[in-house]
Design an enzyme around this catalytic site. Structure first.
Site, PDB file in Angstrom:
ATOM      1  N   TRP A 263      15.539 -47.160   9.214  1.00 46.46           N
ATOM      2  CA  TRP A 263      15.599 -47.838   8.118  1.00 46.46           C
ATOM      3  C   TRP A 263      16.599 -49.207   8.088  1.00 46.46           C
ATOM      4  CZ3 TRP A 263      12.424 -45.812   5.192  1.00 46.46           C
ATOM      5  CH2 TRP A 263      12.027 -44.672   5.163  1.00 46.46           C
TER       6      TRP A 263
ATOM      7  N   ASP B 108      23.488 -49.088   3.084  1.00 45.91           N
ATOM      8  CA  ASP B 108      22.511 -48.111   2.780  1.00 45.91           C
ATOM      9  C   ASP B 108      22.913 -46.739   2.807  1.00 45.91           C
ATOM     10  OD1 ASP B 108      20.395 -46.402   2.392  1.00 45.91           O
ATOM     11  OD2 ASP B 108      19.035 -47.451   3.777  1.00 45.91           O
TER      12      ASP B 108
ATOM     13  N   LYS C  58      17.962 -37.447  -1.271  1.00 44.18           N
ATOM     14  CA  LYS C  58      18.472 -36.715   0.009  1.00 44.18           C
ATOM     15  C   LYS C  58      19.553 -36.002  -0.357  1.00 44.18           C
ATOM     16  CE  LYS C  58      15.610 -39.281   2.518  1.00 44.18           C
ATOM     17  NZ  LYS C  58      16.007 -40.724   2.780  1.00 44.18           N
TER      18      LYS C  58
HETATM   19  C1  LIG Z   1      14.839 -41.984   2.934  1.00 42.69           C
HETATM   20  C2  LIG Z   1      15.617 -43.339   3.437  1.00 42.69           C
HETATM   21  C3  LIG Z   1      15.311 -44.711   3.190  1.00 42.69           C
HETATM   22  C4  LIG Z   1      14.068 -44.588   2.205  1.00 42.69           C
HETATM   23  O1  LIG Z   1      14.000 -44.257   0.936  1.00 42.69           O
HETATM   24  P1  LIG Z   1      12.716 -44.354  -0.067  1.00 42.69           P
HETATM   25  O2  LIG Z   1      13.560 -43.833  -1.226  1.00 42.69           O
HETATM   26  O3  LIG Z   1      11.662 -43.413   0.445  1.00 42.69           O
HETATM   27  O4  LIG Z   1      12.496 -45.812   0.040  1.00 42.69           O
HETATM   28  C5  LIG Z   1      16.030 -45.730   3.213  1.00 42.69           C
HETATM   29  N1  LIG Z   1      17.188 -45.460   4.016  1.00 42.69           N
HETATM   30  C6  LIG Z   1      17.625 -44.285   4.363  1.00 42.69           C
HETATM   31  C7  LIG Z   1      18.837 -44.019   4.862  1.00 42.69           C
HETATM   32  C8  LIG Z   1      16.983 -43.347   4.154  1.00 42.69           C
HETATM   33  O5  LIG Z   1      17.278 -41.946   4.690  1.00 42.69           O
END
Ligand SMILES: *Cc1c(COP(=O)(O)O)cnc(C)c1O
Length: 355
Positions: free
Chosen positions: A99, A166, A190
């Site tokens: 990511w 993030d 998540k």
């Molecule tokens: C799942 C995830 C993403 C991507 O998320 P989307 O909502 O599918 O774009 C980005 N960063 C992290 C740390 C993630 O776990």
């Protein structure tokens, strides 16, 4: 048979969040209409947004001068919105996994990007230490929890420039010092809600500084000024986030979530380290308490599939590791129970005895 959900995302939510959201989908606030078929401008919906926003500010102790918004597009859209809005000359990125790399790729479209450190050569099995940040960078971007590789930056970093985080897979699992960040973003699926919404926390006085025209929908100011109502927001996912936020508050807030996360992780890592069949995949000090990755020890490699089948038959769901790590990954977000983790540990013990 009872199922234990270890999916990495979309993932387990507290049962009452799902039930309450389902009820509102049938009849929203006794209106006779579904949450799915009301206007986002209906007078009943504004209080949903307002309460969600105020709970987020309360739970994360967000200081004055920050805005909270909800957008569609997932965390992945933020990979480009962040540099679009915050990159002036140069941005620093810490490369801790898939990511982080994707975020960095988008930033390169907007200016100079410095990779301050990377653990790519070791398949991201640790969080790089001992690096420095260019003092003239506009921000340092970090991925606080690396969902795929199972590493986590759980202690706030001490850096000389503002950070952008993030936090898709560990937000609301611990207290954070929001004042260190110009922006925090998290896809909801998540640790917060059903898929379809992204939570973004923004430092107001850092907006509007980027030296480029920004399309209206990609300009954070648009959504801050309109209180997430510039266009139709994802109404049902936002409602489910509100239910989760109420649940977090009722269960002791982020401090309690932190404590539980550490308890769950201790139980599961304890068994991974004890059991002769398994080993953890990441450096101990960087182990994530959210995504717990493990593989078969080399001499038991051929038992990977049999263990997966054994655990699946016992009700474990979603424990297959990401293809870039292999083995197993047990995601233990806020809704995961000690009981769930103990059920998985029980499988590991039984399987050891049989082999
Ligand atoms: C799942 C995830 C993403 C991507 O998320 P989307 O909502 O599918 O774009 C980005 N960063 C992290 C740390 C993630 O776990």
């Amino acid at each position: 048979m009872k199922k234990y959900n270890f999916n990495a995302g979309p993932s387990m939510l507290p049962r009452e969040v799902i039930e309450n959201t389902a009820k509102q989908c049938l009849d929203f606030n006794g209106s006779g209409l579904s949450l799915m078929e009301i206007s986002h401008r209906a007078k009943d919906f504004q209080p949903v947004l307002d309460e969600a926003e105020s709970l987020i500010k309360e739970l994360l102790q967000i200081p004055d001068g920050y805005s909270v918004i909800f957008l569609g597009g997932g965390a992945s859209l933020e990979f480009c919105m962040v540099p679009y809005n915050f990159l002036i000359n140069k941005a620093a990125y810490l490369n801790t996994g898939t990511w982080a790399k994707k975020a960095m790729k988008e930033a390169k479209l907007f200016g100079e990007v410095v990779e301050v450190a990377s653990s790519a050569d070791a398949n991201y099995t640790f969080i790089p230490k001992g690096w420095t940040c260019p003092a003239d960078a506009d921000y340092l971007h970090i991925t606080t929890n690396n969902t795929i590789y199972g590493t986590e930056i759980r202690k706030e970093l001490d850096v000389n420039i503002p950070m952008i985080g993030d936090m898709s897979s560990d937000i609301f699992s611990r207290p954070i010092d929001v004042s260190k960040y110009d922006c925090i973003y998290a896809g909801a699926q998540k640790n917060l809600a059903m898929a379809g919404v992204t939570l973004i926390i923004l430092k107001n006085d850092k907006l509007g500084k980027a030296p480029r025209p920004i399309p209206t929908m990609l300009d954070y100011r648009t959504h801050v000024e309109k209180g997430s109502m510039f266009n139709t927001p994802p109404v049902v996912p936002i409602y489910s986030a509100l239910e989760t936020l109420r649940w977090i508050k009722a269960n002791g807030g982020v401090e309690a979530m932190d404590k539980l996360a550490k308890q769950r992780a201790e139980i599961l890592y304890g068994e991974i380290d004890r059991n002769k069949l398994f080993r953890g995949t990441v450096k101990e000090e960087d182990r994530s308490v959210m995504n717990i990755c493990f593989v078969m020890n080399d001499e038991y490699a051929e038992l990977e599939k049999p263990f997966f089948e054994y655990a699946t038959a016992k009700g474990m769901v979603g424990i297959k590791g990401h293809r870039s790590v292999g083995g197993f990954r047990a995601s233990c977000y806020n809704a995961q129970t000690i009981e769930g983790v103990e059920a998985l540990v029980q499988c590991m013990k039984e399987f050891e005895t049989q082999n």
